[in-house]
Design a protein around this motif. Structure first.
Motif, mmCIF file in Angstrom:
data_model
loop_
_atom_site.group_PDB
_atom_site.id
_atom_site.type_symbol
_atom_site.label_atom_id
_atom_site.label_comp_id
_atom_site.label_asym_id
_atom_site.label_seq_id
_atom_site.Cartn_x
_atom_site.Cartn_y
_atom_site.Cartn_z
ATOM 1 N N ALA A 141 1.037 -1.020 0.221
ATOM 2 C CA ALA A 141 -0.181 -0.159 0.390
ATOM 3 C C ALA A 141 0.693 1.339 -0.140
ATOM 4 N N SER A 142 2.569 0.922 -0.253
ATOM 5 C CA SER A 142 3.064 2.324 -0.394
ATOM 6 C C SER A 142 2.627 3.182 -0.828
ATOM 7 N N PHE A 146 -3.002 7.136 2.852
ATOM 8 C CA PHE A 146 -3.685 7.132 4.040
ATOM 9 C C PHE A 146 -4.540 8.692 4.801
ATOM 10 N N PRO A 167 -0.177 2.567 7.809
ATOM 11 C CA PRO A 167 0.345 1.578 7.168
ATOM 12 C C PRO A 167 0.532 0.633 7.979
ATOM 13 N N LEU A 170 -2.925 -1.902 8.977
ATOM 14 C CA LEU A 170 -3.152 -2.112 7.949
ATOM 15 C C LEU A 170 -3.554 -3.549 7.543
#
Length: 415
Positions: A141-142, A146, A167, A170
Motif C-alpha cells: 500500500a506504499s 492514508f 500503514p 493495515l
C-alpha cells in the motif's frame, strides 16, 4: 395484451414498494422468498401469484429448477432488489433468453475491483486503489495515501468496511475483514483497499432504457468519517448548486456506460470531494434499499421507479408516468447505537401514526443479537417519510435522533 410474469428473488414482504409497483404495471410475480422468511399465503401482496422456494446457495440446482419452471410455465423476466443476487439473476436471464443486464455488467456492478478498473479506464474520478485477489493475498500500500478504506470486493451494506489511518494497522484490518467475510459470506472474500474519500455523501437513483439514462433524484446521505460507515439518513432532493448537480449527473451517466448498464435501475453512492467533485463509491444494478429508493424518488419527483424498473425487466418500455411529489422524501435508518442482545427499542411506536411517516419497517426486534461494526447484523428499522422540503425532513431526523433509543444486554444474556 396478456399480463407478463416476473420472478422476483429474495424480496421481503415487509418492504412493499416493488409489489405495489407490479400491481400498477400489471405484472404478476413469482416470489422466491428469503430462506428465513415465513410466508402466510393469506397475506401475500395482490401481485404475487406463486411462491417458489429455492435454495440459492446451490446455484446450479436453482438454475436447473428455474429452467424446469420456465419450460412448464414460461415467465417473462427475472429480477432482484437484493444486491448479492444480482449476478445470479443475470446468469438466469442469459441462460433462459430473458431480458437482463448480462453477466459481465452484473459482475462489474457487484465486484468493486472490477468497477474501479472500468471507471478508471473510462477516465472517471477514481481514488487510488489496490485489489487483493485470493484469501491470503497481501498488498503493498506504499503508493496509496492514508487513510485508506478496506472493503470486501463483493460485500454489501457496511459489512467489513473499515477505515485504516496508518500503514502499520493495515495488516490487522485485513485479517479482521477476512474473518468477518468468512463468518457472514461463507468465504474468505477478495478485498479492495482504496484511498479514503472525504466530503459529503450522496445517493443517485437512475433508470436506463436502451442506453438512455435518466437521473431521477439526488439525495443526501450524511458525511460518515469512519472508522466504520453505518448508514443513518437519506434525504432528497439534495440542496446542491446547479453546477454540482450537472457534474454528478455527468459522472453517473458516464459510469453507466463504463459498466455497461444500459437497461434497468441503478442506485449509485458517491462522495463530493471539496463539496464539488463527484467520486463514485459504488453503483448497484438494482432499485436501492430493497425498494426504499422508490419511496425516495416518488416523494421527491413523483416518478414511478418500481413500476418502470419491472416493465424494463420483462422487456417492455417504461411508461415514465409521474404523480404530484410531496416536495421531499426521507429515510431515517435507525442506528444500532451499540451491540449485544436487544432488550428494548424506544420511540418507534409513537411514529406509527405520525402524519409525515408513510412506512415504518422494523427489521430487528428485542431478542435479536447485534454484532459490533465492522460486522453487519442488519438495520434496526427504516422510518420513511415525506415532507414539504428537505429542511423539514432534516428537522424531523434531528427529532428522531433524540427520541429513538435501543437498549442492549450482553450477547449471552437471556432474551
Amino acid at each position: 395484451m396478456s399480463r407478463p410474469t416476473i420472478v422476483l428473488v429474495y424480496q421481503r414482504l415487509s418492504l412493499p414498494w416493488v409489489f405495489e409497483g407490479a400491481r400498477r404495471a400489471g405484472i404478476d410475480i413469482v416470489l422466491i422468498p428469503r430462506r428465513d422468511e415465513e410466508i402466510d399465503p393469506a397475506r401475500l401482496p395482490e401481485a404475487v401469484v406463486e411462491v417458489l422456494r429455492l435454495d440459492l446457495s446451490d446455484r446450479t440446482a436453482a438454475l436447473a429448477e428455474l429452467r424446469r419452471r420456465h419450460r412448464e410455465a414460461p415467465f417473462d423476466g427475472i429480477t432482484t432488489l437484493c444486491d448479492p443476487e444480482v449476478p445470479f439473476v443475470a446468469e438466469v436471464a442469459e441462460a433462459l433468453g430473458l431480458p437482463g443486464i448480462g453477466s459481465g455488467t452484473a459482475q462489474a456492478a457487484q465486484d468493486k475491483r472490477v468497477m474501479r478498473e472500468r471507471l478508471a479506464a473510462a477516465g472517471l474520478n477514481v481514488p487510488g486503489f489496490v485489489r487483493l485477489d485470493g484469501p491470503d493475498s497481501e498488498t503493498d500500500a506504499s503508493a496509496l495515501t492514508f487513510p485508506v478504506v478496506v472493503k470486501p470486493a463483493r460485500g454489501f451494506s457496511s459489512l467489513g468496511v473499515v477505515r485504516v489511518d496508518r500503514p502499520g494497522d493495515l495488516s490487522d484490518a485485513l485479517a479482521e475483514v477476512r474473518r468477518i467475510c468468512r463468518t457472514n459470506l461463507g468465504r474468505a472474500e477478495d478485498l479492495i483497499v482504496e484511498e479514503y474519500l472525504d466530503g459529503p455523501e450522496y445517493a443517485v437513483e437512475s433508470l436506463a432504457y436502451r442506453g438512455e439514462v435518466r437521473v431521477l433524484s439526488i439525495g443526501y446521505k450524511g458525511e460518515p468519517t469512519g472508522p466504520y460507515f453505518e448508514e443513518t439518513v437519506y434525504r432528497a432532493p439534495a440542496a446542491l448548486p446547479e453546477a454540482t448537480v450537472d457534474a454528478i449527473e455527468r459522472e453517473v451517466v458516464a459510469a453507466h456506460a463504463a459498466i455497461g448498464l444500459t437497461d434497468g435501475p441503478a442506485h449509485t453512492e458517491l462522495r463530493l470531494r471539496e463539496g464539488k467533485r463527484p467520486f463514485l463509491l459504488e453503483m448497484g444494478a438494482r432499485v436501492g434499499g430493497s425498494g426504499v429508493s422508490h419511496h425516495i424518488v416518488a416523494g421527491a419527483v413523483g416518478a414511478d421507479l418500481a413500476a418502470d424498473a419491472l416493465r424494463i425487466a420483462v422487456g417492455r418500455e417504461p411508461e415514465r408516468t409521474t404523480t404530484v411529489a410531496a416536495g421531499a422524501a426521507a429515510n431515517y435508518i435507525v442506528p444500532c447505537g451499540g451491540s449485544g442482545r436487544i432488550t428494548a427499542i424506544h420511540g418507534l411506536d409513537e411514529l406509527r401514526d405520525h402524519p409525515s411517516v408513510d412506512h415504518l419497517v422494523q427489521i430487528l426486534h428485542p431478542g435479536d443479537v447485534v454484532r459490533p461494526y465492522p460486522d453487519f447484523t442488519g438495520y434496526p428499522a427504516f422510518v420513511l417519510s415525506t415532507h414539504r422540503s428537505t429542511a423539514e425532513a432534516e428537522q424531523f431526523h434531528r427529532h428522531l435522533d433524540e427520541s429513538i433509543r435501543i437498549d442492549y444486554a450482553p450477547e449471552g444474556a437471556e432474551s
